[in-house]
Design an enzyme around this catalytic site. Structure first.
Site, PDB file in Angstrom:
ATOM      1  N   CYS A  70      -3.033  -3.685  -7.070  1.00 61.01           N
ATOM      2  CA  CYS A  70      -3.491  -2.293  -7.169  1.00 61.01           C
ATOM      3  C   CYS A  70      -4.943  -2.211  -7.615  1.00 61.01           C
ATOM      4  CB  CYS A  70      -2.648  -1.519  -8.173  1.00 61.01           C
ATOM      5  SG  CYS A  70      -0.907  -1.535  -7.769  1.00 61.01           S
ATOM      6  N   GLY A  96       7.808 -10.011  -1.902  1.00 60.22           N
ATOM      7  CA  GLY A  96       6.844  -8.962  -1.589  1.00 60.22           C
ATOM      8  C   GLY A  96       7.023  -8.294  -0.241  1.00 60.22           C
ATOM      9  N   GLY A  98       0.927   1.320   5.135  1.00 61.93           N
ATOM     10  CA  GLY A  98       2.189   0.932   4.488  1.00 61.93           C
ATOM     11  C   GLY A  98       2.604  -0.490   4.800  1.00 61.93           C
TER      12      GLY A  98
END
Lengths: 463, 463
Positions: B46, B114, B254
């Protein structure tokens, strides 16, 4: 408008003004009258330190609802008017505005008479029943204007009381270039808001800018031509006395509820000397409500009676009283959370629920965590220290304290947990918002709760 | 250390790393091994937009737990190592690190594999199985370094996807002096975070600095000597096509869960294509846990399965998996709240719970309030818009959205309300912290709830 409901409110502070506002929202045709002793309609008392500082440009800016606003809402406001007598048998009262006598009947009466500053017993503080020149309380715009007129860069100011208002004023006077000393009788600053382990680091930061003398009582004032010249203080522990020269003395040692009218009509007064009210803001006398600093309500956690001295609660009581007096229905939660906050010298502090010493009916287990407002690697992060308290038996969260980044909003989240009676086990798993420039993946909010949970587990293991 | 518990973790992202950390906290003697395909140990994905922007000085700063840190904790980390085969019968796996073959047995296995970026079907986007020069996803430090090398002041950048990451990157590239266009197939930006009435004012602010084209699909890339030269987009509604020149194209549309290994051992895959896990982070296969972006868990409010894509949730699943795999006990709440936040172009946004379109199994009633961070009279106040949603039947708070001052911390307070299943009637009476420089007497937090309560009352009155 015959047979319109008649509501009279005594006091046009935040409590009285809000009551009027919500009475009007609930009943568009009611006759609503406010009697106010002072010169101004509803203004922000909490804003006074900021108007003195000049952050808020003028005292007039603090007026939140003007006479015109009340007029537009068809709410009759009588300023500089005192209520002389209340006749409950005929539900009628007599007020005096200068030489004018006003007689008015009511169906419901709302007492919003506020509080009066408590002046500690300090020798020579008054002359002819008046505080000496250079000594002031801070309760009204007039007080604020008086203090402002006494501020002079480079001169000495002393504040008695290291609570929220005392420290807000210390910041204001320091910003204005005065040399500030704060005298506090208790062993620590902010004793109603933070436990000592939380307030100590705050005090350390403050001591770099002002002088704070805890464990000191103010005992005597020295006068010079009608003005204050010095203050003698006494160390509570050693008994040692010391004289500090001062040009301005501000007394911020709290208030006592103004209940004289309430007593004349038989409202029950509680052990904190406030008017007892319930969650509907009803007093023990039928058709009489009371709101704000003149009232006593119970603490949500301890169930002990408390004097209400927070603007946020006053406004909520006003919503209840105004709505109910006008025929609506509004109940407050069974007790106040005492969610509170302030900011001074660049530090934000906040708390909810009782401080440690006030918790007697439960077994308090606390956890503390010092973290950051952002992930460790992110530049510009601020520190945040959170302390959370839970009851050992029920594991319910009952209190929290915060110093640092967004302390107030973080405390609101814990206030929500206290109100909904969440356990430490539920709340510590709360998913908090995360983004690198805003907050870490795990916030001090829940990490402090992990410390509590760990302590509870260890306690359980002990024999 | 014979008979020590053997835990293997596949993936050293936030989920895998946190699992290892909490496994170690729970069992000091366990043998813990991590296999990671990439070059780096646990770092903040992030944080990538902020390292590209230079706010975080280097990509290396994003590494939250170094190889040394894992070594000190006696956690064996194998980087650039891929797991080739898992033999569940013998609880053993085979991994490959260059030419080296590692075979290892385990008692518990934690999958933290992930997700992989979803690349929309755009013509000519790849050449020989590789994205064209100047086209990038943003998933790893390598991606970040590649993007950074492509940034040139005054050149044109296009981003596909107006979600949180797309807009964070738009801010970064704008700050770096590029001319930024964002292409979004849906009618509004931030569709997973805000309802359209909340995102529209955000879009208006953004349109002043960048160009946002909603309702547009990216359909074709034009190549020039192996690099991107232009992107053809198509208006979803009119069908009109348009070519936009671009030097850099970032795909932020996404991800999809990486579940290939999970499938080989029979873990049940849910309808969102993630590995199904429960509140203990257990998969449907005994002794196998899964955490993070490869998993599917349910929404706390709607009970619908959700792909987990939030760092805050990943870390919490890691706590659960690590603790449970090491013999401890840790359960997450029965569903995720999806508390989320971001900041771009100086605006903070946050939300909790489903957006409007996702709410199907209940009757959503929403209320919105636009207020300020401080009392009206206080200088320097910021605006804050809050929207709160409740279920009509139960009156439970189920969602909230915020744009403006301290949006994230305000949303945390509502997240606490959602988690504890508070009704709108309880929560709207929450005492929030008040002080003039910090917050108003009544915060937008609860005022938005008053709007919901009013709507619910009116609905009840309707025939």
């Amino acid at each position: 408008m015959t047979n319109a409901r008649r509501i009279i409110i005594i006091g046009c502070g935040a409590g009285g003004g809000t009551s009027a506002q919500f009475a009007r929202k609930t009943d568009r045709t009611a006759s609503i009258t406010i009697f106010e002793k002072g010169k101004y309609p509803q203004y922000s008392k909490c804003g006074l330190p900021y108007a003195i500082a000049g952050t808020v440009p003028t005292f007039h800016d603090l007026i939140e609802f003007s006479e015109d606003w009340f007029k537009k809402e068809h709410i009759e406001v009588h300023l500089e008017t005192s209520v002389e007598n209340i006749d409950m048998q005929h539900q009628r009262l007599i007020a005096k505005k200068g030489s004018e006598r006003i007689e008015k009947e009511f169906d419901s009466l709302i007492l919003a008479t506020g509080a009066i500053p408590w002046i500690p017993p300090i020798k020579n503080i008054q002359k002819n029943g008046q505080l000496l020149q250079g000594i002031s309380i801070l309760r009204t715009i007039d007080d604020g204007e008086h203090i402002l007129s006494q501020i002079k860069k480079g001169r000495k100011a002393t504040i008695i009381g290291a609570g929220l208002i005392g420290l807000e004023m210390a910041d204001t006077l320091h910003t204005k270039g005065m040399n500030v000393t704060v005298v506090e009788a208790l062993p620590a600053i902010l004793a109603n808001t933070l436990d000592e382990d939380m307030s100590e680091p705050v005090e350390q930061v403050l001591q770099q800018k002002i002088s704070i003398l805890t464990n000191h009582l103010a005992i005597q004032v020295k006068e010079n031509h009608g003005s204050i010249a010095a203050l003698t203080i006494k160390n509570n522990i050693t008994g040692e006395e010391k004289k500090i020269e001062t040009d301005l003395l501000i007394i911020a040692t709290g208030t006592k509820p103004e209940t004289s009218l309430a007593k004349t009509i038989g409202c029950k007064i509680g052990k904190t000397h406030g008017i007892q009210v319930n969650g509907k803001s009803e007093t023990t006398v039928k058709n009489v409500y009371a709101v704000g600093d003149c009232t006593e309500y119970k603490d949500f956690v301890t169930n002990e009676p408390l004097c209400i001295g927070l603007g946020s609660i006053v406004v909520r009581q006003g919503i209840a009283a105004g709505t109910n007096a006008a025929g609506g229905t509004y109940s407050l939660p069974p007790g106040v959370l005492l969610t509170r906050t302030s900011e001074f010298f660049g530090m934000e502090i906040a708390a909810v629920g009782p401080v440690k010493q006030e918790v007697k009916n439960l077994q308090l287990v606390t956890g503390k965590y010092k973290g950051f407002s952002k992930p460790e690697y992110f530049p510009g992060k601020d520190s945040i220290t959170m302390k959370v308290g839970a009851d050992e038996e029920t594991r319910r969260i009952v209190s929290a304290q915060a110093v640092g980044s967004n302390a107030a909003q973080r405390i609101n989240t814990l206030a929500s947990a206290v109100l909904s009676k969440m356990t430490i086990d539920e709340f510590r798993k709360l998913e908090t918002a995360y983004a690198p420039p805003i907050a870490p993946t795990l916030d001090a909010l829940t990490l402090a709760c992990d410390v509590v949970a760990l302590k509870l587990t260890r306690k359980r293991r002990e024999p």
